[in-house]
Design a protein around this motif. Structure first.
Motif, mmCIF file in Angstrom:
data_model
loop_
_atom_site.group_PDB
_atom_site.id
_atom_site.type_symbol
_atom_site.label_atom_id
_atom_site.label_comp_id
_atom_site.label_asym_id
_atom_site.label_seq_id
_atom_site.Cartn_x
_atom_site.Cartn_y
_atom_site.Cartn_z
ATOM 1 N N ARG A 45 -6.808 -1.624 -7.527
ATOM 2 C CA ARG A 45 -7.730 -2.492 -6.913
ATOM 3 C C ARG A 45 -7.245 -2.470 -5.459
ATOM 4 O O ARG A 45 -6.340 -2.959 -4.966
ATOM 5 C CB ARG A 45 -7.687 -3.919 -7.543
ATOM 6 N N ILE A 46 -8.248 -2.307 -4.706
ATOM 7 C CA ILE A 46 -8.005 -2.233 -3.079
ATOM 8 C C ILE A 46 -8.779 -3.694 -2.677
ATOM 9 O O ILE A 46 -9.181 -4.405 -3.352
ATOM 10 C CB ILE A 46 -8.966 -1.244 -2.367
ATOM 11 N N ASN A 47 -8.064 -3.798 -1.489
ATOM 12 C CA ASN A 47 -8.828 -5.019 -0.745
ATOM 13 C C ASN A 47 -10.238 -4.689 -0.167
ATOM 14 O O ASN A 47 -10.631 -3.748 -0.024
ATOM 15 C CB ASN A 47 -7.981 -5.347 0.812
ATOM 16 N N GLY A 48 -11.174 -5.739 -0.160
ATOM 17 C CA GLY A 48 -12.666 -5.529 0.116
ATOM 18 C C GLY A 48 -12.611 -4.889 1.487
ATOM 19 O O GLY A 48 -11.655 -5.010 2.458
ATOM 20 N N LEU A 49 -13.604 -4.216 1.752
ATOM 21 C CA LEU A 49 -13.983 -3.503 3.116
ATOM 22 C C LEU A 49 -14.149 -4.596 4.149
ATOM 23 O O LEU A 49 -14.210 -4.133 5.313
ATOM 24 C CB LEU A 49 -15.082 -2.379 3.068
ATOM 25 N N ASP A 50 -14.591 -5.634 3.784
ATOM 26 C CA ASP A 50 -14.883 -6.642 4.869
ATOM 27 C C ASP A 50 -13.609 -7.687 5.235
ATOM 28 O O ASP A 50 -13.645 -8.421 6.016
ATOM 29 C CB ASP A 50 -15.715 -7.877 4.273
ATOM 30 N N SER A 51 -12.399 -6.966 4.711
ATOM 31 C CA SER A 51 -11.106 -7.473 5.086
ATOM 32 C C SER A 51 -10.455 -6.528 6.308
ATOM 33 O O SER A 51 -11.096 -5.315 6.455
ATOM 34 C CB SER A 51 -10.198 -7.463 3.768
ATOM 35 N N ALA A 52 -9.252 -6.755 6.485
ATOM 36 C CA ALA A 52 -8.679 -6.162 7.372
ATOM 37 C C ALA A 52 -7.919 -5.189 7.034
ATOM 38 O O ALA A 52 -7.329 -4.219 7.590
ATOM 39 C CB ALA A 52 -7.697 -7.102 8.182
ATOM 40 N N TRP A 53 -7.884 -4.890 5.280
ATOM 41 C CA TRP A 53 -7.079 -3.961 4.851
ATOM 42 C C TRP A 53 -7.701 -2.905 4.109
ATOM 43 O O TRP A 53 -7.164 -1.869 3.413
ATOM 44 C CB TRP A 53 -5.898 -4.706 4.097
ATOM 45 N N ARG B 172 0.672 -1.024 -0.216
ATOM 46 C CA ARG B 172 -0.048 -0.101 0.081
ATOM 47 C C ARG B 172 0.992 1.467 -0.140
ATOM 48 O O ARG B 172 0.743 2.196 -0.938
ATOM 49 C CB ARG B 172 -0.938 0.071 1.355
ATOM 50 N N ALA B 173 1.773 1.137 0.923
ATOM 51 C CA ALA B 173 2.838 2.696 0.857
ATOM 52 C C ALA B 173 3.606 2.557 -0.330
ATOM 53 O O ALA B 173 3.903 3.701 -0.742
ATOM 54 C CB ALA B 173 3.718 2.063 2.152
ATOM 55 N N LEU B 174 4.078 1.611 -0.740
ATOM 56 C CA LEU B 174 4.961 1.639 -2.060
ATOM 57 C C LEU B 174 3.879 2.135 -3.170
ATOM 58 O O LEU B 174 4.421 2.828 -3.988
ATOM 59 C CB LEU B 174 5.570 0.198 -2.368
ATOM 60 N N LEU B 175 2.920 1.442 -3.428
ATOM 61 C CA LEU B 175 2.246 1.822 -4.489
ATOM 62 C C LEU B 175 1.580 3.464 -4.398
ATOM 63 O O LEU B 175 1.772 4.056 -5.439
ATOM 64 C CB LEU B 175 0.691 1.063 -4.489
ATOM 65 N N ARG C 42 -10.317 -0.646 4.372
ATOM 66 C CA ARG C 42 -10.437 0.609 4.989
ATOM 67 C C ARG C 42 -9.048 1.296 5.044
ATOM 68 O O ARG C 42 -9.054 2.669 4.567
ATOM 69 C CB ARG C 42 -11.002 0.583 6.451
ATOM 70 N N ASP C 43 -8.070 0.775 5.538
ATOM 71 C CA ASP C 43 -6.607 1.570 5.371
ATOM 72 C C ASP C 43 -6.289 1.801 3.907
ATOM 73 O O ASP C 43 -5.580 2.756 3.644
ATOM 74 C CB ASP C 43 -5.629 0.226 5.937
ATOM 75 N N ASP C 44 -6.565 0.735 3.053
ATOM 76 C CA ASP C 44 -6.183 1.104 1.608
ATOM 77 C C ASP C 44 -6.943 2.251 1.230
ATOM 78 O O ASP C 44 -6.395 3.197 0.547
ATOM 79 C CB ASP C 44 -6.582 -0.192 0.603
ATOM 80 N N LEU C 45 -8.082 2.544 1.519
ATOM 81 C CA LEU C 45 -9.012 3.718 1.022
ATOM 82 C C LEU C 45 -8.444 4.980 1.808
ATOM 83 O O LEU C 45 -8.082 5.988 0.979
ATOM 84 C CB LEU C 45 -10.488 3.511 1.262
ATOM 85 N N ALA C 46 -8.180 5.043 3.013
ATOM 86 C CA ALA C 46 -7.508 5.862 3.840
ATOM 87 C C ALA C 46 -6.205 6.538 3.108
ATOM 88 O O ALA C 46 -5.934 7.821 2.888
ATOM 89 C CB ALA C 46 -7.428 5.912 5.095
ATOM 90 N N ALA C 47 -5.455 5.359 2.746
ATOM 91 C CA ALA C 47 -4.038 5.788 2.335
ATOM 92 C C ALA C 47 -4.098 6.496 1.016
ATOM 93 O O ALA C 47 -3.385 7.463 0.857
ATOM 94 C CB ALA C 47 -3.381 4.355 2.199
ATOM 95 N N PHE C 48 -5.175 6.004 -0.006
ATOM 96 C CA PHE C 48 -5.056 6.585 -1.193
ATOM 97 C C PHE C 48 -5.927 8.006 -1.078
ATOM 98 O O PHE C 48 -5.615 8.775 -2.174
ATOM 99 C CB PHE C 48 -5.618 5.416 -2.256
#
Length: 290
Positions: free
Chosen positions: A70-78, A50-53, A80-86
């Motif tokens: 392509r993010i991970n699904g919101l039902d996963s552990a990652w 996530r940080a590298l991309l 929401r963090d993907d969306l916040a980071a991007f």
């Protein structure tokens, strides 16, 4: 290049965790890149990917290629963090053309993402049985710009066997195509897994083009040339489009409502298609020039 004219003949998946692959993708002849944080990234690598991309899309130049994350699904552990980071990265200048959401089964899946990352077009992975049944409602979402067929996951849900004619997929492919066209969306076909099988890839690309897809998702750079050729207007199609327009214009000038080209009637609806063919050819030429 605007979203309306940009071609999507070849849409290449690139793992968000592979720095060398991210660098190489800047020179590959792909129309679009899906930077994948989901299936292509191991669990232990997801935060670093996530940080590298995010850093790469802030600094690297991918030219006219569409950049889809392509993010991970919101039902996963990652997810929401993907969306916040991007959301943060985009505010800081990262170039992202769309966020791709995995396993979209209803418009509510899009609503959840839209609430967390404003102003960025959304794309939907269409890869569940429920998603197929809800394709029309999903396509009507105001933030949705494109659909990607996830045929591997769909086959898993269906319990179907692989067939070269993809007969088990036809209902799902057709539902999504109808939904996308009804709402003016981009839609690209699923991947072909045997990346060394050029004949099989060509046959599936031709089938996808005949069905009406804008292009094909790909898992290896070796597949780019075949997909780019299959989903671009051929010289024969371009020549026919020009002759149809010329003949129809002449017929209209003579007070006639139809023309005849190669022994076939040409009406206004054929001219709409002909102009679309020429516009697509021009967009492909512009993409190649860039």
């Amino acid at each position: 290049m605007s979203a309306e004219t940009r071609p999507y003949r070849s849409v290449l998946y690139i793992p968000g965790s592979k720095e060398r692959a991210l660098e190489k993708a800047q020179s590959l002849p792909a129309d679009a890149i899906i930077f994948d944080l989901e299936d292509a990234v191991a669990i232990e690598e997801k935060p670093a990917a996530r940080a590298l991309l995010a850093q790469t899309l802030t600094q690297a130049d991918y030219g006219a290629r569409a950049r889809i994350v392509r993010i991970n699904g919101l039902d996963s552990a990652w997810g929401r963090d993907d969306l916040a980071a991007f959301a943060q990265a985009i505010a800081a200048g990262a170039k992202v053309d769309a966020i791709l959401i995995p396993k979209v089964s209803s418009p509510a899946d899009l609503d959840a993402v839209a609430a967390l990352i404003p102003d960025v077009p959304l794309w939907a992975m269409m890869e569940t049985a429920l998603g197929m049944l809800n394709a029309a409602a999903i396509a009507a979402h105001p933030r949705l710009q494109g659909m990607v067929m996830g045929t591997n996951d769909l086959a898993k849900e269906l319990g179907s066997r692989f067939r070269p004619d993809r007969l088990p997929m036809q209902a799902g492919l057709g539902l999504c195509l109808l939904a996308a066209r009804a709402h003016g969306l981009i839609i690209v076909d699923g991947v072909y897994n045997a990346f060394r099988d050029e004949a099989g890839l060509l046959a599936e690309c031709e089938q996808g083009r005949d069905l009406g897809f804008d292009g094909k998702t790909l898992i290896h750079p070796a597949q780019l040339e075949i997909a780019n050729a299959a989903f671009a207007p051929s010289e024969a199609e371009i020549d026919l489009a020009r002759r149809q327009i010329e003949a129809f214009d002449a017929a209209m000038a003579a007070g006639q409502g139809v023309a005849v080209v190669d022994g076939k009637i040409v009406e206004n609806l054929h001219i709409v298609t002909a102009r679309q063919t020429l516009a697509k050819a021009e967009a492909v030429a512009a993409m190649q020039a860039s």
